[in-house]
Design a protein around this motif. Structure first.
Motif, PDB file in Angstrom:
ATOM      1  N   LEU A 225      43.866  -8.826  19.406  1.00  0.00           N
ATOM      2  CA  LEU A 225      42.627  -9.571  19.641  1.00  0.00           C
ATOM      3  C   LEU A 225      41.619  -9.334  18.522  1.00  0.00           C
ATOM      4  O   LEU A 225      40.969 -10.270  18.036  1.00  0.00           O
ATOM      5  CB  LEU A 225      42.019  -9.159  20.984  1.00  0.00           C
ATOM      6  CG  LEU A 225      42.711  -9.688  22.240  1.00  0.00           C
ATOM      7  CD1 LEU A 225      42.165  -8.989  23.473  1.00  0.00           C
ATOM      8  CD2 LEU A 225      42.524 -11.191  22.369  1.00  0.00           C
ATOM      9  N   MET A 226      41.506  -8.085  18.101  1.00  0.00           N
ATOM     10  CA  MET A 226      40.496  -7.760  17.094  1.00  0.00           C
ATOM     11  C   MET A 226      40.904  -8.230  15.710  1.00  0.00           C
ATOM     12  O   MET A 226      40.056  -8.423  14.836  1.00  0.00           O
ATOM     13  CB  MET A 226      40.221  -6.259  17.128  1.00  0.00           C
ATOM     14  CG  MET A 226      39.607  -5.833  18.463  1.00  0.00           C
ATOM     15  SD  MET A 226      39.410  -4.060  18.675  1.00  0.00           S
ATOM     16  CE  MET A 226      38.002  -3.766  17.615  1.00  0.00           C
ATOM     17  N   ALA A 227      42.197  -8.458  15.514  1.00  0.00           N
ATOM     18  CA  ALA A 227      42.632  -9.077  14.264  1.00  0.00           C
ATOM     19  C   ALA A 227      42.175 -10.537  14.222  1.00  0.00           C
ATOM     20  O   ALA A 227      41.878 -11.079  13.149  1.00  0.00           O
ATOM     21  CB  ALA A 227      44.150  -8.988  14.134  1.00  0.00           C
ATOM     22  N   MET A 228      42.128 -11.181  15.402  1.00  0.00           N
ATOM     23  CA  MET A 228      41.653 -12.563  15.487  1.00  0.00           C
ATOM     24  C   MET A 228      40.139 -12.638  15.272  1.00  0.00           C
ATOM     25  O   MET A 228      39.642 -13.548  14.605  1.00  0.00           O
ATOM     26  CB  MET A 228      41.976 -13.159  16.864  1.00  0.00           C
ATOM     27  CG  MET A 228      43.449 -13.295  17.169  1.00  0.00           C
ATOM     28  SD  MET A 228      43.668 -13.944  18.870  1.00  0.00           S
ATOM     29  CE  MET A 228      45.449 -14.021  18.969  1.00  0.00           C
ATOM     30  N   ARG A 229      39.407 -11.679  15.849  1.00  0.00           N
ATOM     31  CA  ARG A 229      37.944 -11.702  15.803  1.00  0.00           C
ATOM     32  C   ARG A 229      37.443 -10.275  15.536  1.00  0.00           C
ATOM     33  O   ARG A 229      37.007  -9.573  16.457  1.00  0.00           O
ATOM     34  CB  ARG A 229      37.381 -12.241  17.123  1.00  0.00           C
ATOM     35  CG  ARG A 229      37.762 -13.703  17.379  1.00  0.00           C
ATOM     36  CD  ARG A 229      37.303 -14.166  18.763  1.00  0.00           C
ATOM     37  NE  ARG A 229      35.860 -14.217  18.893  1.00  0.00           N
ATOM     38  CZ  ARG A 229      35.101 -15.293  18.637  1.00  0.00           C
ATOM     39  NH1 ARG A 229      35.661 -16.414  18.210  1.00  0.00           N
ATOM     40  NH2 ARG A 229      33.803 -15.258  18.795  1.00  0.00           N
ATOM     41  N   PRO A 230      37.500  -9.840  14.295  1.00  0.00           N
ATOM     42  CA  PRO A 230      37.153  -8.439  13.986  1.00  0.00           C
ATOM     43  C   PRO A 230      35.701  -8.089  14.226  1.00  0.00           C
ATOM     44  O   PRO A 230      35.373  -6.907  14.379  1.00  0.00           O
ATOM     45  CB  PRO A 230      37.518  -8.306  12.504  1.00  0.00           C
ATOM     46  CG  PRO A 230      37.517  -9.708  11.975  1.00  0.00           C
ATOM     47  CD  PRO A 230      37.968 -10.573  13.102  1.00  0.00           C
ATOM     48  N   ASN A 231      34.822  -9.068  14.264  1.00  0.00           N
ATOM     49  CA  ASN A 231      33.396  -8.799  14.444  1.00  0.00           C
ATOM     50  C   ASN A 231      32.895  -9.229  15.816  1.00  0.00           C
ATOM     51  O   ASN A 231      31.737  -9.622  15.978  1.00  0.00           O
ATOM     52  CB  ASN A 231      32.585  -9.489  13.345  1.00  0.00           C
ATOM     53  CG  ASN A 231      32.869  -8.903  11.976  1.00  0.00           C
ATOM     54  OD1 ASN A 231      33.014  -7.684  11.838  1.00  0.00           O
ATOM     55  ND2 ASN A 231      32.978  -9.767  10.964  1.00  0.00           N
ATOM     56  N   ASP A 232      33.763  -9.153  16.796  1.00  0.00           N
ATOM     57  CA  ASP A 232      33.409  -9.526  18.165  1.00  0.00           C
ATOM     58  C   ASP A 232      32.921  -8.283  18.900  1.00  0.00           C
ATOM     59  O   ASP A 232      33.682  -7.350  19.150  1.00  0.00           O
ATOM     60  CB  ASP A 232      34.625 -10.125  18.873  1.00  0.00           C
ATOM     61  CG  ASP A 232      34.268 -10.742  20.212  1.00  0.00           C
ATOM     62  OD1 ASP A 232      33.802 -10.002  21.102  1.00  0.00           O
ATOM     63  OD2 ASP A 232      34.446 -11.964  20.370  1.00  0.00           O
ATOM     64  N   ALA A 233      31.634  -8.259  19.258  1.00  0.00           N
ATOM     65  CA  ALA A 233      31.044  -7.077  19.899  1.00  0.00           C
ATOM     66  C   ALA A 233      31.742  -6.725  21.206  1.00  0.00           C
ATOM     67  O   ALA A 233      31.934  -5.541  21.521  1.00  0.00           O
ATOM     68  CB  ALA A 233      29.560  -7.323  20.161  1.00  0.00           C
ATOM     69  N   TYR A 234      32.155  -7.745  21.958  1.00  0.00           N
ATOM     70  CA  TYR A 234      32.700  -7.481  23.292  1.00  0.00           C
ATOM     71  C   TYR A 234      34.142  -6.986  23.236  1.00  0.00           C
ATOM     72  O   TYR A 234      34.576  -6.273  24.154  1.00  0.00           O
ATOM     73  CB  TYR A 234      32.548  -8.730  24.154  1.00  0.00           C
ATOM     74  CG  TYR A 234      31.122  -9.221  24.144  1.00  0.00           C
ATOM     75  CD1 TYR A 234      30.116  -8.473  24.748  1.00  0.00           C
ATOM     76  CD2 TYR A 234      30.766 -10.393  23.467  1.00  0.00           C
ATOM     77  CE1 TYR A 234      28.793  -8.892  24.710  1.00  0.00           C
ATOM     78  CE2 TYR A 234      29.445 -10.815  23.429  1.00  0.00           C
ATOM     79  CZ  TYR A 234      28.469 -10.059  24.040  1.00  0.00           C
ATOM     80  OH  TYR A 234      27.157 -10.467  23.988  1.00  0.00           O
TER      81      TYR A 234
END
Length: 477
Positions: free
Chosen positions: A334-343
């Motif tokens: 998930l974080m590879a998709m959106r590395p700057n996602d706070a949640y």
């Protein structure tokens, strides 16, 4: 994401006096059982109506379980904002609460407070449907329906309670079904009067909802799709109805209005909102992961394409099993998709913290707070992790962080618990006692709240802000 079961006081149990013989006791209990069974429909209706006028501060006494989640609350605020603008309301004028209940329901209570059940959020496929429900509830607030309904209920309660009292007295005296009919007949008259009043409110709230949605550029067909879910349910027994139909009765006139407006809307083009679509889908995925059986979630999604939403529900389900390594692996995707996602950083921190690794959770919570600064629930999570580490520097930072969170969100019970611990560890017993009193007050534990507030008054300087807050709690007695 946190679910909290607030309060839940003991249920009173009425026992016959010791002088009653065993045979008389059995007869009395059988009569009471018959009365209870026959009156269940009317009693449930009264409970539903009472819940509509329930002040928010009394929610804990009813044992309502509320969900607190920074991401989902942000999503609801995003979806509600254009409707508030269309209704001439400000974001700060409305409070929105998420009730942990797998039913299709929403209601307004205690003023400008909108309550949405998790079952409603999870099962409405399109964001326009959820926005239609919110717009409808805003229509109740703008129309002053809650205040009028409370007055109507108060005016009707006298005859209703009198009728029930006469029915109980007659049944206990041996009148049996005749006495029971007396009480239920009064309740039936009350039910019809209240529902007639409610149907006019519902039509008015529908008109307002359609108007708000049009002004906000949201397709009002969402209201038709929501109401279509409940069409025909009025012929079911009371226990089979979805709660929304009980507090929002349908009528032919309502359906005609909604169908007419939805048909007219089909001739127009409505602006797309990919951002709302995305965050609504994420909220549903997160709720599914946290509130559904985790093994069922993994089984149902086993052969599905690995979309971001499937991965989100999977990561939560794996954490709940618990399967730490699999959950962290899915979070990496998930974080590879959106590395700057706070949640996503927050969820990673939660997984690590709840797995007993506060040290590894700390960088994730720091990153979440950096990406979404001044978010009270994220600040509360960071403070909780800092306290778990236990060092003096971490405790001082936790206190500063939690005090800031309290200023923005004083009703977060988890934050209040952590803040009391932080005050105690830094030697401020007076404030620790005061915050504990405030937490007990928020959960309707009045005796405990008054006890701690009394202690706080003795410890705090007279006239100080904390002393005044303690006095406010003592005034609850």
């Amino acid at each position: 994401m946190r679910c909290r079961q607030h309060g839940g006081g003991k249920t009173a149990q009425h026992r016959p006096k010791g002088a009653m013989r065993q045979a008389d006791r059995g007869t009395g209990m059988r009569r009471l059982a018959k009365l209870t069974a026959a009156a269940r429909w009317a009693g449930t209706l009264m409970l539903v109506l009472a819940m509509v006028v329930l002040p928010v501060q009394q929610a804990s006494a009813r044992g309502i379980s509320l969900v607190r989640d920074a991401e989902i609350e942000r999503t609801l605020a995003m979806m509600t904002s254009p409707l508030l603008t269309a209704a001439g309301m400000s974001q700060s004028s409305i409070n929105m609460f998420i009730v942990n209940a797998d039913s299709l329901n929403a209601f307004v209570a205690g003023g400008p407070n909108v309550f949405l059940h998790t079952g409603l959020i999870s099962r409405l496929d399109r964001p326009e449907e959820l926005q239609a429900v919110i717009a409808h509830e805003l229509g109740h607030i703008a129309g002053g329906h809650l205040a009028r309904r409370q007055i109507a209920l108060q005016q009707a309660q006298g005859p209703a309670l009198l009728g029930m009292a006469l029915g109980i007295a007659a049944a206990v005296a041996g009148a049996g079904p005749a006495g029971l009919g007396l009480g239920l007949g009064t309740q039936e008259a009350l039910r019809r009067g209240i529902l007639r009043y409610s149907r006019s409110e519902e039509a008015s709230a529908d008109q307002a909802a359609i108007s708000y949605m049009k002004r906000a550029g949201i397709n009002p067909s969402g209201l038709r799709d929501v109401v279509a879910r409940f069409r025909g349910q009025e012929v079911l027994t009371f226990g089979s109805l979805d709660p929304y139909t009980q507090t929002h009765p349908l009528s032919t006139q309502r359906m005609q209005l909604i169908d007419r407006e939805a048909t007219a809307a089909e001739s127009r083009s409505w602006p797309e909102n990919p951002e709302v679509d995305y965050w609504h889908a994420r909220a549903r995925a997160k709720l599914r992961g946290f509130l559904s059986n985790p093994r069922r979630v993994l089984s149902e999604d086993e052969d599905k394409p690995e979309t971001e939403f499937i991965l989100y529900a999977r990561a939560v389900a794996q954490h709940r099993l618990p399967d730490l390594q699999s959950a962290l692996g899915t979070m990496d995707e998930l974080m590879a998709m959106r590395p700057n996602d706070a949640y996503y950083h927050e969820l990673r921190g939660q997984i690590l913290y709840e797995s007993g690794n506060a040290e590894a959770a700390l960088p994730a919570y720091r990153r979440a707070n950096a990406l979404a600064p001044n978010t009270p629930l994220l600040m509360s999570g960071l403070g909780r992790v800092l306290l778990a580490l236990g060092g003096e520097a971490e405790t001082r930072e936790a206190l500063k962080t939690l005090e800031a969170a309290r200023r923005s969100d004083p009703g977060d019970l988890s934050m209040l618990r952590s803040l009391a611990i932080a005050y105690d560890r830094t030697g401020n017993r007076a404030m620790a006692t005061l915050v504990t009193a405030e937490r007990f007050a928020a959960t309707n534990r009045r005796e405990d709240a008054v006890l701690h507030a009394s202690r706080a008054v003795q410890l705090l300087p007279e006239g100080s802000p904390g002393w005044l807050r303690a006095q406010d709690i003592l005034a609850m007695k």
